[in-house]
Design a protein around this motif. Structure first.
Motif, PDB file in Angstrom:
ATOM      1  N   LYS A   1      50.861  96.204  15.945  1.00  0.00           N
ATOM      2  CA  LYS A   1      51.444  96.990  14.855  1.00  0.00           C
ATOM      3  C   LYS A   1      50.330  97.557  13.977  1.00  0.00           C
ATOM      4  N   ILE A   2      49.354  96.704  13.669  1.00  0.00           N
ATOM      5  CA  ILE A   2      48.257  97.164  12.792  1.00  0.00           C
ATOM      6  C   ILE A   2      47.457  98.272  13.477  1.00  0.00           C
ATOM      7  N   LYS A   3      47.208  98.100  14.762  1.00  0.00           N
ATOM      8  CA  LYS A   3      46.459  99.133  15.512  1.00  0.00           C
ATOM      9  C   LYS A   3      47.196 100.475  15.442  1.00  0.00           C
ATOM     10  N   LEU A   4      48.520 100.426  15.605  1.00  0.00           N
ATOM     11  CA  LEU A   4      49.296 101.669  15.583  1.00  0.00           C
ATOM     12  C   LEU A   4      49.330 102.283  14.183  1.00  0.00           C
ATOM     13  N   LEU A   5      49.397 101.422  13.172  1.00  0.00           N
ATOM     14  CA  LEU A   5      49.389 101.967  11.807  1.00  0.00           C
ATOM     15  C   LEU A   5      48.035 102.603  11.476  1.00  0.00           C
ATOM     16  N   LEU A   6      46.961 101.999  11.999  1.00  0.00           N
ATOM     17  CA  LEU A   6      45.636 102.611  11.786  1.00  0.00           C
ATOM     18  C   LEU A   6      45.571 103.973  12.472  1.00  0.00           C
ATOM     19  N   LYS A   7      46.222 104.069  13.621  1.00  0.00           N
ATOM     20  CA  LYS A   7      46.256 105.380  14.308  1.00  0.00           C
ATOM     21  C   LYS A   7      47.026 106.388  13.469  1.00  0.00           C
ATOM     22  N   TYR A   8      48.083 105.910  12.832  1.00  0.00           N
ATOM     23  CA  TYR A   8      48.849 106.819  11.965  1.00  0.00           C
ATOM     24  C   TYR A   8      47.979 107.297  10.798  1.00  0.00           C
ATOM     25  N   LEU A   9      47.200 106.345  10.229  1.00  0.00           N
ATOM     26  CA  LEU A   9      46.337 106.728   9.107  1.00  0.00           C
ATOM     27  C   LEU A   9      45.251 107.713   9.548  1.00  0.00           C
ATOM     28  N   LYS A  10      44.861 107.609  10.823  1.00  0.00           N
ATOM     29  CA  LYS A  10      43.820 108.493  11.366  1.00  0.00           C
ATOM     30  C   LYS A  10      44.379 109.883  11.691  1.00  0.00           C
ATOM     31  N   SER A  11      45.710 109.954  11.843  1.00  0.00           N
ATOM     32  CA  SER A  11      46.286 111.197  12.373  1.00  0.00           C
ATOM     33  C   SER A  11      46.074 112.446  11.504  1.00  0.00           C
ATOM     34  N   PRO A  12      45.885 112.345  10.159  1.00  0.00           N
ATOM     35  CA  PRO A  12      45.598 113.577   9.410  1.00  0.00           C
ATOM     36  C   PRO A  12      44.387 114.334   9.957  1.00  0.00           C
ATOM     37  N   PHE A  13      43.418 113.599  10.538  1.00  0.00           N
ATOM     38  CA  PHE A  13      42.243 114.288  11.081  1.00  0.00           C
ATOM     39  C   PHE A  13      42.616 115.147  12.291  1.00  0.00           C
ATOM     40  N   MET A  14      43.721 114.795  12.935  1.00  0.00           N
ATOM     41  CA  MET A  14      44.200 115.629  14.044  1.00  0.00           C
ATOM     42  C   MET A  14      45.175 116.682  13.546  1.00  0.00           C
ATOM     43  N   TYR A  15      46.054 116.275  12.611  1.00  0.00           N
ATOM     44  CA  TYR A  15      47.208 117.118  12.293  1.00  0.00           C
ATOM     45  C   TYR A  15      47.077 117.969  11.033  1.00  0.00           C
ATOM     46  N   ARG A  16      46.155 117.646  10.130  1.00  0.00           N
ATOM     47  CA  ARG A  16      45.965 118.480   8.926  1.00  0.00           C
ATOM     48  C   ARG A  16      44.967 119.588   9.265  1.00  0.00           C
ATOM     49  N   PRO A  17      45.400 120.864   9.159  1.00  0.00           N
ATOM     50  CA  PRO A  17      44.541 121.969   9.604  1.00  0.00           C
ATOM     51  C   PRO A  17      43.124 121.936   9.028  1.00  0.00           C
ATOM     52  N   LEU A  18      43.009 121.623   7.730  1.00  0.00           N
ATOM     53  CA  LEU A  18      41.690 121.684   7.114  1.00  0.00           C
ATOM     54  C   LEU A  18      40.763 120.600   7.672  1.00  0.00           C
ATOM     55  N   LEU A  19      41.296 119.379   7.764  1.00  0.00           N
ATOM     56  CA  LEU A  19      40.479 118.273   8.277  1.00  0.00           C
ATOM     57  C   LEU A  19      40.115 118.519   9.751  1.00  0.00           C
ATOM     58  N   ARG A  20      41.103 119.039  10.493  1.00  0.00           N
ATOM     59  CA  ARG A  20      40.850 119.317  11.917  1.00  0.00           C
ATOM     60  C   ARG A  20      39.748 120.378  12.061  1.00  0.00           C
ATOM     61  N   LYS A  21      39.844 121.394  11.204  1.00  0.00           N
ATOM     62  CA  LYS A  21      38.840 122.473  11.249  1.00  0.00           C
ATOM     63  C   LYS A  21      37.439 121.893  11.018  1.00  0.00           C
ATOM     64  N   LEU A  22      37.386 121.011  10.021  1.00  0.00           N
ATOM     65  CA  LEU A  22      36.108 120.386   9.683  1.00  0.00           C
ATOM     66  C   LEU A  22      35.537 119.648  10.899  1.00  0.00           C
ATOM     67  N   ILE A  23      36.391 118.843  11.532  1.00  0.00           N
ATOM     68  CA  ILE A  23      35.938 118.042  12.680  1.00  0.00           C
ATOM     69  C   ILE A  23      35.551 118.962  13.835  1.00  0.00           C
ATOM     70  N   MET A  24      36.400 119.949  14.092  1.00  0.00           N
ATOM     71  CA  MET A  24      36.122 120.798  15.260  1.00  0.00           C
ATOM     72  C   MET A  24      34.894 121.668  15.022  1.00  0.00           C
ATOM     73  N   LYS A  25      34.738 122.149  13.801  1.00  0.00           N
ATOM     74  CA  LYS A  25      33.569 122.984  13.478  1.00  0.00           C
ATOM     75  C   LYS A  25      32.265 122.216  13.666  1.00  0.00           C
ATOM     76  N   THR A  26      32.270 120.934  13.243  1.00  0.00           N
ATOM     77  CA  THR A  26      31.024 120.167  13.378  1.00  0.00           C
ATOM     78  C   THR A  26      30.709 119.873  14.842  1.00  0.00           C
ATOM     79  N   GLY A  27      31.747 119.887  15.678  1.00  0.00           N
ATOM     80  CA  GLY A  27      31.530 119.606  17.103  1.00  0.00           C
ATOM     81  C   GLY A  27      31.359 118.119  17.377  1.00  0.00           C
TER      82      GLY A  27
END
Ligand SMILES: Cc1cc2nc3c(=O)[nH]c(=O)nc-3n(C[C@H](O)[C@H](O)[C@H](O)COP(=O)(O)OP(=O)(O)OC[C@H]3O[C@@H](n4cnc5c(N)ncnc54)[C@H](O)[C@@H]3O)c2cc1C
Length: 354
Positions: A317-343
């Motif tokens: 359960k904790i592992k899955l909740l941590l994945k949920y907390l991590k998901s903004p980096f995939m699903y929030r456009p600005l954060l995703r842009k940041l990650i993808m831009k840095t490569g």
């Protein structure tokens, strides 16, 4: 009492529980799937992630080659349509034929378990000391009684809806269409586009087909899938006439209450319990691992101690909740842009633009 345990659903979770439960139990395991051509087939990407591979290695199981799909691909093309970004990430999936995989898991269930395929569970009632379970098989209705019930019946779980109606979980509709593969080089892709979904979409080349899918808000799923196809055609995806379309619910756990493991001799495992990654929608490893843990508790004679089951499943359960907390980096456009831009963690693929 007819049975000690009835298992509803023989996907990765149910088939694993049926394989690992001790032979001291009298078990009935039912699934609506069968060998028939028109049998239910679980819509799935059929990608076995490293966590699921690890679970198979712990079970000391090796995959027969008939289950493997062609080709095996080691990079995922990640596309942010709206921000016009493209990156490749290395991944270690095994590309599988999901139906054959499920049938193989069922074939591993030992003889002492009574199996009923092509059997659809229709009704479950709590009775004194157990559950009355009604199912249809070959147009015949049967009712059996079992002291314990294990709901391994996936995202649309009848067991969860009937016995734990208050434990609702957020769900999306997942739609996949299969096309004849027309791309010169087969590939996997992962597509983000907030006009289409706040989850994600994907494509997978498999055995001469090109599967396009996504998880969409339930009330607009068809329109959004059609929009996805239109947009991808404009971006050069080769999508002719679809050979088939499949759809099903997919769960999105977002908090501890979304995981429902059960009580009063009724248990849930796999996606029925809410065990699926809310970020990647990878669910096979959680199905394996939750079934394994529940079987261990049963085999040690502690099935009446629900707290023990909850405790064993807490790390998951904790592992899955941590994945949920991590998901903004995939699903929030600005954060995703940041990650993808840095490569960060991306790879260069010969002949492809970044
Ligand atoms: C489109 C899509 C793509 C996915 N791709 C991947 C992927 O590539 N890799 C990955 O790891 N995960 C993937 N997932 C998630 C993964 O498929 C599930 O999390 C996983 O299958 C859950 O296993 P399970 O055994 O809990 O349930 P399921 O695999 O859903 O199995 C449930 C079983 O119960 C049976 N059943 C249901 N209702 C009844 C009933 N009333 N009576 C009798 N039998 C019943 C069904 O026939 C089925 O066999 C994907 C999910 C979706 C929707």
């Amino acid at each position: 009492m007819n049975y000690d345990i009835a298992i509803i659903g023989l996907g990765p979770a149910g088939a694993t529980a049926a394989r690992l439960l001790d032979k001291k139990f009298k078990i009935l395991a039912i699934d609506k799937k069968s060998d028939a051509e028109d049998s239910f087939r679980k819509p799935c990407g059929g990608l076995l992630a490293t966590d699921a591979q690890k679970a198979l290695s712990k079970f000391n199981l090796t995959l027969p080659k008939e289950i493997l799909a062609d080709p095996q691909i080691f990079a995922v093309k990640t596309i942010d349509s709206k921000q016009n970004l493209l990156r490749y990430y290395q991944r270690f999936y095994i590309n599988l034929d999901r139906y054959k995989f499920d049938q193989w898991l069922v074939s591993l269930i030992p003889e002492h378990v009574e199996k009923a395929d092509g059997a659809r569970c229709m009704d479950i009632k709590r009775v004194e000391d157990g559950y009355d379970i009604t199912y249809h098989r070959n147009k015949v209705e049967r009712t059996i009684t079992a002291r314990h019930i294990i709901g391994a019946d996936g995202a649309g779980s009848l067991v969860r809806k009937t016995l734990f109606p208050e434990r609702k979980i957020a769900q999306y509709i997942s739609i996949q269409e299969w096309f004849a593969e027309e791309h010169q080089t087969p590939f996997y892709s992962c597509i983000f586009d907030s006009d289409i979904t706040d989850s994600y979409c994907w494509s997978i080349s498999k055995d001469g087909f090109f599967i396009l899918g996504g998880a969409f808000p339930t009330h607009v799923s068809k329109q959004r899938f059609d929009l996805l196809k239109e947009k991808l055609k404009q971006q050069g995806f080769a999508l002719g006439n679809a050979v088939k379309r499949e759809a099903c619910l997919v769960s999105m756990p977002r908090g501890l209450r979304d995981f429902c493991v059960g009580k009063d001799n009724a248990f849930l495992i796999g996606e029925a319990a809410g065990f699926i990654s809310p970020s990647s929608l990878e669910g096979i490893s959680y199905a394996f691992n939750s079934a394994h843990k529940l079987a261990d508790v049963f085999n040690s004679g502690d099935a009446h101690r629900v707290w023990k089951i909850n405790l064993k499943l807490m790390p998951m359960k904790i592992k899955l909740l941590l994945k949920y907390l991590k998901s903004p980096f995939m699903y929030r456009p600005l954060l995703r842009k940041l990650i993808m831009k840095t490569g960060l963690n991306s790879i260069d693929v010969a002949g492809e633009r970044k």
